[in-house]
Design a protein around this motif. Structure first.
Motif, PDB file in Angstrom:
ATOM      1  N   ARG A   1       8.547  11.933  -6.726  1.00  0.00           N
ATOM      2  CA  ARG A   1       7.540  11.232  -5.915  1.00  0.00           C
ATOM      3  C   ARG A   1       8.170  10.652  -4.653  1.00  0.00           C
ATOM      4  O   ARG A   1       7.586  10.715  -3.580  1.00  0.00           O
ATOM      5  CB  ARG A   1       6.860  10.140  -6.728  1.00  0.00           C
ATOM      6  CG  ARG A   1       5.921  10.731  -7.749  1.00  0.00           C
ATOM      7  CD  ARG A   1       5.222   9.697  -8.557  1.00  0.00           C
ATOM      8  NE  ARG A   1       4.285  10.390  -9.451  1.00  0.00           N
ATOM      9  CZ  ARG A   1       3.543   9.796 -10.327  1.00  0.00           C
ATOM     10  NH1 ARG A   1       3.580   8.495 -10.459  1.00  0.00           N
ATOM     11  NH2 ARG A   1       2.730  10.500 -11.089  1.00  0.00           N
TER      12      ARG A   1
ATOM     13  N   LEU B   1       0.989   4.044  -3.021  1.00  0.00           N
ATOM     14  CA  LEU B   1       0.739   5.461  -2.787  1.00  0.00           C
ATOM     15  C   LEU B   1       1.921   6.308  -3.244  1.00  0.00           C
ATOM     16  O   LEU B   1       1.738   7.365  -3.867  1.00  0.00           O
ATOM     17  CB  LEU B   1       0.442   5.714  -1.306  1.00  0.00           C
ATOM     18  CG  LEU B   1      -0.891   5.153  -0.805  1.00  0.00           C
ATOM     19  CD1 LEU B   1      -0.980   5.283   0.718  1.00  0.00           C
ATOM     20  CD2 LEU B   1      -2.066   5.845  -1.468  1.00  0.00           C
TER      21      LEU B   1
ATOM     22  N   THR C   1       0.826  -1.212   0.000  1.00  0.00           N
ATOM     23  CA  THR C   1       0.000   0.000   0.000  1.00  0.00           C
ATOM     24  C   THR C   1       0.854   1.253   0.000  1.00  0.00           C
ATOM     25  O   THR C   1       0.615   2.184  -0.779  1.00  0.00           O
ATOM     26  CB  THR C   1      -0.967  -0.013   1.195  1.00  0.00           C
ATOM     27  OG1 THR C   1      -1.781  -1.184   1.113  1.00  0.00           O
ATOM     28  CG2 THR C   1      -1.843   1.229   1.210  1.00  0.00           C
TER      29      THR C   1
ATOM     30  N   ALA D   1       2.108   6.383  -7.085  1.00  0.00           N
ATOM     31  CA  ALA D   1       1.044   7.194  -7.687  1.00  0.00           C
ATOM     32  C   ALA D   1       1.146   8.662  -7.295  1.00  0.00           C
ATOM     33  O   ALA D   1       0.370   9.487  -7.782  1.00  0.00           O
ATOM     34  CB  ALA D   1      -0.323   6.644  -7.273  1.00  0.00           C
ATOM     35  N   GLY D   2       2.081   8.995  -6.411  1.00  0.00           N
ATOM     36  CA  GLY D   2       2.213  10.380  -5.964  1.00  0.00           C
ATOM     37  C   GLY D   2       1.074  10.812  -5.057  1.00  0.00           C
ATOM     38  O   GLY D   2       0.783  11.999  -4.948  1.00  0.00           O
ATOM     39  N   GLN D   3       0.437   9.880  -4.409  1.00  0.00           N
ATOM     40  CA  GLN D   3      -0.723  10.153  -3.549  1.00  0.00           C
ATOM     41  C   GLN D   3      -0.260  10.285  -2.092  1.00  0.00           C
ATOM     42  O   GLN D   3      -0.393   9.349  -1.305  1.00  0.00           O
ATOM     43  CB  GLN D   3      -1.757   9.037  -3.684  1.00  0.00           C
ATOM     44  CG  GLN D   3      -2.311   8.908  -5.079  1.00  0.00           C
ATOM     45  CD  GLN D   3      -3.103  10.140  -5.489  1.00  0.00           C
ATOM     46  OE1 GLN D   3      -3.858  10.701  -4.713  1.00  0.00           O
ATOM     47  NE2 GLN D   3      -2.919  10.552  -6.724  1.00  0.00           N
ATOM     48  N   THR D   4       0.239  11.431  -1.745  1.00  0.00           N
ATOM     49  CA  THR D   4       0.788  11.615  -0.396  1.00  0.00           C
ATOM     50  C   THR D   4      -0.279  11.940   0.648  1.00  0.00           C
ATOM     51  O   THR D   4       0.019  11.905   1.841  1.00  0.00           O
ATOM     52  CB  THR D   4       1.855  12.724  -0.397  1.00  0.00           C
ATOM     53  OG1 THR D   4       1.276  13.924  -0.901  1.00  0.00           O
ATOM     54  CG2 THR D   4       3.061  12.321  -1.241  1.00  0.00           C
ATOM     55  N   GLY D   5      -1.506  12.225   0.255  1.00  0.00           N
ATOM     56  CA  GLY D   5      -2.556  12.568   1.209  1.00  0.00           C
ATOM     57  C   GLY D   5      -2.859  11.446   2.191  1.00  0.00           C
ATOM     58  O   GLY D   5      -3.096  11.691   3.372  1.00  0.00           O
ATOM     59  N   GLN D   6      -2.867  10.210   1.715  1.00  0.00           N
ATOM     60  CA  GLN D   6      -3.147   9.054   2.564  1.00  0.00           C
ATOM     61  C   GLN D   6      -1.884   8.461   3.171  1.00  0.00           C
ATOM     62  O   GLN D   6      -1.942   7.550   4.000  1.00  0.00           O
ATOM     63  CB  GLN D   6      -3.859   7.968   1.754  1.00  0.00           C
ATOM     64  CG  GLN D   6      -5.222   8.379   1.253  1.00  0.00           C
ATOM     65  CD  GLN D   6      -6.216   8.527   2.386  1.00  0.00           C
ATOM     66  OE1 GLN D   6      -6.355   7.648   3.218  1.00  0.00           O
ATOM     67  NE2 GLN D   6      -6.898   9.654   2.427  1.00  0.00           N
ATOM     68  N   LEU D   7      -0.737   8.974   2.776  1.00  0.00           N
ATOM     69  CA  LEU D   7       0.539   8.390   3.204  1.00  0.00           C
ATOM     70  C   LEU D   7       0.783   8.451   4.712  1.00  0.00           C
ATOM     71  O   LEU D   7       1.240   7.460   5.280  1.00  0.00           O
ATOM     72  CB  LEU D   7       1.681   9.033   2.419  1.00  0.00           C
ATOM     73  CG  LEU D   7       2.977   8.255   2.323  1.00  0.00           C
ATOM     74  CD1 LEU D   7       2.777   6.819   1.876  1.00  0.00           C
ATOM     75  CD2 LEU D   7       3.929   8.968   1.377  1.00  0.00           C
TER      76      LEU D   7
END
Length: 111
Positions: A92, A51, A47, A54-60
């Protein structure tokens, strides 16, 4: 009995999207995360990697803490992110390391 995986969906979205909360709690963390084919540790590593890629740091931040709770050390997580720099992109990985630095602050040295 399984250890509860605490989520933030109810607090964040409970009034706005109750079905989203139900899917998060019952399906994602109640079923998918409980499948025996992978350990919680492995699921956390996958997971976090997804993240970061995908560059999705909000949920990191949430998933870095969960990964630590699931047995990954801060050093292992930093190493995984460093490894991902070559596959997911340097910016990223750098952004993910900035998040990790805030989630796992290092104590000030005495030097």
């Amino acid at each position: 009995m399984h250890r509860l995986i605490p989520g933030t969906a109810r607090t964040c979205f409970g009034e706005t999207a109750p079905e989203f909360v139900r899917y998060s709690e019952e399906v994602l963390f109640g079923d998918v995360w409980r499948r025996e084919e992978l350990s919680l540790r492995d699921r956390s590593l996958i997971t976090v990697s997804a993240l970061v890629a995908a560059g999705q740091t909000g949920q990191l931040p949430y998933h870095l803490r969960l990964a630590r709770d699931n047995g990954l050390s801060e050093e292992e997580l930093a190493e995984a992110i460093t490894h991902l720099a070559f596959y997911a992109g340097w910016p990223r990985a750098a952004s993910a390391l900035e998040v990790a630095r805030t989630v796992f602050p290092k104590p000030a040295s005495d030097e």
